[in-house]
Write a protein that holds these residues in place. Sequence first.
Motif, PDB file in Angstrom:
ATOM      1  N   THR A 265       0.841  -1.192   0.000  1.00 48.04           N
ATOM      2  CA  THR A 265       0.000   0.000   0.000  1.00 48.04           C
ATOM      3  C   THR A 265       0.877   1.243   0.000  1.00 48.04           C
ATOM      4  OG1 THR A 265      -1.734  -1.145   1.260  1.00 48.04           O
ATOM      5  CG2 THR A 265      -1.814   1.261   1.206  1.00 48.04           C
ATOM      6  N   ILE A 266       0.641   2.097  -0.973  1.00 48.56           N
ATOM      7  CA  ILE A 266       1.370   3.359  -1.051  1.00 48.56           C
ATOM      8  C   ILE A 266       0.499   4.475  -0.481  1.00 48.56           C
ATOM      9  CG2 ILE A 266       0.599   3.906  -3.400  1.00 48.56           C
ATOM     10  CD1 ILE A 266       3.409   5.086  -3.908  1.00 48.56           C
ATOM     11  N   SER A 267       1.129   5.399   0.215  1.00 56.01           N
ATOM     12  CA  SER A 267       0.411   6.547   0.765  1.00 56.01           C
ATOM     13  C   SER A 267       1.375   7.727   0.825  1.00 56.01           C
ATOM     14  CB  SER A 267      -0.149   6.232   2.152  1.00 56.01           C
ATOM     15  OG  SER A 267       0.890   5.925   3.061  1.00 56.01           O
ATOM     16  N   ARG A 268       0.834   8.906   1.079  1.00 56.87           N
ATOM     17  CA  ARG A 268       1.692  10.092   1.153  1.00 56.87           C
ATOM     18  C   ARG A 268       1.144  11.075   2.175  1.00 56.87           C
ATOM     19  NH1 ARG A 268       1.638  12.780  -4.694  1.00 56.87           N
ATOM     20  NH2 ARG A 268       2.491  14.631  -3.623  1.00 56.87           N
ATOM     21  N   ASP A 269       2.052  11.851   2.721  1.00 58.96           N
ATOM     22  CA  ASP A 269       1.709  12.938   3.629  1.00 58.96           C
ATOM     23  C   ASP A 269       2.209  14.217   2.963  1.00 58.96           C
ATOM     24  OD1 ASP A 269       1.667  14.907   5.622  1.00 58.96           O
ATOM     25  OD2 ASP A 269       2.037  13.460   7.212  1.00 58.96           O
ATOM     26  N   ASN A 270       1.313  14.962   2.363  1.00 60.51           N
ATOM     27  CA  ASN A 270       1.718  16.142   1.605  1.00 60.51           C
ATOM     28  C   ASN A 270       2.335  17.213   2.499  1.00 60.51           C
ATOM     29  OD1 ASN A 270       0.875  15.045  -0.863  1.00 60.51           O
ATOM     30  ND2 ASN A 270      -1.213  15.797  -0.559  1.00 60.51           N
ATOM     31  N   ALA A 271       1.892  17.297   3.726  1.00 62.43           N
ATOM     32  CA  ALA A 271       2.448  18.309   4.638  1.00 62.43           C
ATOM     33  C   ALA A 271       3.914  18.022   4.949  1.00 62.43           C
ATOM     34  CB  ALA A 271       1.637  18.353   5.926  1.00 62.43           C
ATOM     35  N   LYS A 272       4.293  16.754   4.873  1.00 58.07           N
ATOM     36  CA  LYS A 272       5.671  16.355   5.181  1.00 58.07           C
ATOM     37  C   LYS A 272       6.465  16.023   3.928  1.00 58.07           C
ATOM     38  CE  LYS A 272       4.513  14.422   9.727  1.00 58.07           C
ATOM     39  NZ  LYS A 272       4.541  13.212  10.591  1.00 58.07           N
ATOM     40  N   ASN A 273       5.848  16.166   2.754  1.00 56.82           N
ATOM     41  CA  ASN A 273       6.525  15.800   1.497  1.00 56.82           C
ATOM     42  C   ASN A 273       7.095  14.385   1.566  1.00 56.82           C
ATOM     43  OD1 ASN A 273       5.989  18.281   0.282  1.00 56.82           O
ATOM     44  ND2 ASN A 273       7.912  19.183   0.962  1.00 56.82           N
ATOM     45  N   THR A 274       6.318  13.487   2.106  1.00 63.78           N
ATOM     46  CA  THR A 274       6.782  12.123   2.360  1.00 63.78           C
ATOM     47  C   THR A 274       5.845  11.104   1.721  1.00 63.78           C
ATOM     48  OG1 THR A 274       7.836  12.791   4.418  1.00 63.78           O
ATOM     49  CG2 THR A 274       7.348  10.453   4.158  1.00 63.78           C
ATOM     50  N   VAL A 275       6.456  10.088   1.154  1.00 66.44           N
ATOM     51  CA  VAL A 275       5.706   8.973   0.593  1.00 66.44           C
ATOM     52  C   VAL A 275       6.095   7.697   1.346  1.00 66.44           C
ATOM     53  CG1 VAL A 275       7.429   8.526  -1.237  1.00 66.44           C
ATOM     54  CG2 VAL A 275       5.052   7.773  -1.538  1.00 66.44           C
ATOM     55  N   TYR A 276       5.121   6.824   1.540  1.00 63.97           N
ATOM     56  CA  TYR A 276       5.322   5.595   2.280  1.00 63.97           C
ATOM     57  C   TYR A 276       4.974   4.398   1.410  1.00 63.97           C
ATOM     58  CZ  TYR A 276       4.920   8.981   6.092  1.00 63.97           C
ATOM     59  OH  TYR A 276       5.070  10.077   6.913  1.00 63.97           O
ATOM     60  N   LEU A 277       5.567   3.262   1.751  1.00 65.54           N
ATOM     61  CA  LEU A 277       5.195   2.003   1.112  1.00 65.54           C
ATOM     62  C   LEU A 277       5.095   0.949   2.211  1.00 65.54           C
ATOM     63  CD1 LEU A 277       4.623   0.648  -1.658  1.00 65.54           C
ATOM     64  CD2 LEU A 277       6.990  -0.166  -1.599  1.00 65.54           C
ATOM     65  N   GLN A 278       3.873   0.558   2.512  1.00 62.71           N
ATOM     66  CA  GLN A 278       3.644  -0.526   3.469  1.00 62.71           C
ATOM     67  C   GLN A 278       3.662  -1.833   2.698  1.00 62.71           C
ATOM     68  OE1 GLN A 278       3.226  -0.464   6.902  1.00 62.71           O
ATOM     69  NE2 GLN A 278       3.314  -2.698   6.730  1.00 62.71           N
ATOM     70  N   MET A 279       4.575  -2.708   3.066  1.00 67.58           N
ATOM     71  CA  MET A 279       4.747  -3.975   2.364  1.00 67.58           C
ATOM     72  C   MET A 279       4.409  -5.114   3.305  1.00 67.58           C
ATOM     73  SD  MET A 279       8.279  -3.191   0.275  1.00 67.58           S
ATOM     74  CE  MET A 279       9.282  -3.130   1.756  1.00 67.58           C
ATOM     75  N   ASN A 280       3.371  -5.845   2.978  1.00 66.45           N
ATOM     76  CA  ASN A 280       2.937  -6.989   3.768  1.00 66.45           C
ATOM     77  C   ASN A 280       3.094  -8.275   2.972  1.00 66.45           C
ATOM     78  OD1 ASN A 280       2.120  -5.195   5.841  1.00 66.45           O
ATOM     79  ND2 ASN A 280       0.080  -5.001   4.942  1.00 66.45           N
ATOM     80  N   SER A 281       3.062  -9.383   3.667  1.00 64.52           N
ATOM     81  CA  SER A 281       3.156 -10.708   3.028  1.00 64.52           C
ATOM     82  C   SER A 281       4.342 -10.765   2.067  1.00 64.52           C
ATOM     83  CB  SER A 281       1.854 -11.028   2.287  1.00 64.52           C
ATOM     84  OG  SER A 281       0.747 -11.005   3.165  1.00 64.52           O
ATOM     85  N   LEU A 282       5.467 -10.321   2.543  1.00 70.52           N
ATOM     86  CA  LEU A 282       6.647 -10.250   1.675  1.00 70.52           C
ATOM     87  C   LEU A 282       7.102 -11.621   1.216  1.00 70.52           C
ATOM     88  CD1 LEU A 282       8.436  -7.364   3.510  1.00 70.52           C
ATOM     89  CD2 LEU A 282       7.994  -7.412   1.067  1.00 70.52           C
ATOM     90  N   LYS A 283       7.617 -11.660  -0.013  1.00 67.85           N
ATOM     91  CA  LYS A 283       8.071 -12.879  -0.651  1.00 67.85           C
ATOM     92  C   LYS A 283       9.545 -12.726  -1.041  1.00 67.85           C
ATOM     93  CE  LYS A 283       3.534 -13.433  -2.850  1.00 67.85           C
ATOM     94  NZ  LYS A 283       2.837 -13.579  -4.166  1.00 67.85           N
ATOM     95  N   PRO A 284      10.248 -13.850  -1.212  1.00 66.88           N
ATOM     96  CA  PRO A 284      11.647 -13.754  -1.646  1.00 66.88           C
ATOM     97  C   PRO A 284      11.802 -12.956  -2.943  1.00 66.88           C
ATOM     98  CG  PRO A 284      11.205 -15.954  -0.861  1.00 66.88           C
ATOM     99  CD  PRO A 284       9.884 -15.231  -0.864  1.00 66.88           C
ATOM    100  N   GLU A 285      10.838 -13.044  -3.833  1.00 71.93           N
ATOM    101  CA  GLU A 285      10.934 -12.307  -5.099  1.00 71.93           C
ATOM    102  C   GLU A 285      10.758 -10.806  -4.930  1.00 71.93           C
ATOM    103  OE1 GLU A 285       9.015 -14.972  -4.434  1.00 71.93           O
ATOM    104  OE2 GLU A 285       7.066 -14.846  -5.491  1.00 71.93           O
ATOM    105  N   ASP A 286      10.425 -10.349  -3.737  1.00 65.33           N
ATOM    106  CA  ASP A 286      10.378  -8.908  -3.465  1.00 65.33           C
ATOM    107  C   ASP A 286      11.766  -8.353  -3.133  1.00 65.33           C
ATOM    108  OD1 ASP A 286       7.311  -9.508  -1.747  1.00 65.33           O
ATOM    109  OD2 ASP A 286       7.547  -8.641  -3.747  1.00 65.33           O
ATOM    110  N   THR A 287      12.733  -9.217  -2.995  1.00 63.52           N
ATOM    111  CA  THR A 287      14.095  -8.777  -2.696  1.00 63.52           C
ATOM    112  C   THR A 287      14.624  -7.882  -3.806  1.00 63.52           C
ATOM    113  OG1 THR A 287      14.616 -10.730  -1.376  1.00 63.52           O
ATOM    114  CG2 THR A 287      16.473  -9.544  -2.346  1.00 63.52           C
ATOM    115  N   ALA A 288      15.046  -6.681  -3.430  1.00 60.31           N
ATOM    116  CA  ALA A 288      15.515  -5.702  -4.402  1.00 60.31           C
ATOM    117  C   ALA A 288      15.968  -4.450  -3.663  1.00 60.31           C
ATOM    118  CB  ALA A 288      14.406  -5.327  -5.386  1.00 60.31           C
TER     119      ALA A 288
END
Length: 121
Positions: free
Chosen positions: A68-91
């Motif tokens: 899930t991607i989200s952002r806080d415009n007041a902080k100029n910040t973007v987030y990426l919540q990563m759940n159920s991670l898999k070995p193929e997500d390695t990068a």
Amino acid sequence: QVQLVESGGGLVQAGGSLRLSCAASGRIFSISAMGWFRQAPGNQRELVATISSGATTNYADAVKGRFTISRDNAKNTVYLQMNSLKPEDTAVYYCRSTVALKNGGTYNIYWGQGTQVTVPS
């Protein structure tokens, strides 16, 4: 002029979660799209997720339902919540922001330095 600083990467077991953050700083007037990309060894950099200034999101098929991607415009910040991670997500995960430095100025793309995410098999 603009710096993007990522944090939150690391090593996590399969099925686990991580939350990445990317804060933009510098001479910023406005940020339009923000996003996350990743690059595994031997592969090209690929899109993971993007979010517009109006919070419209877009995901790669490989991460839909898990990230899930989200952002806080007041902080100029973007987030990426990563759940159920898999070995193929390695990068290495990179954030990208499209930034205008002044009112009426052109938008240019800036990249973060990357943060490693490792999910052992």
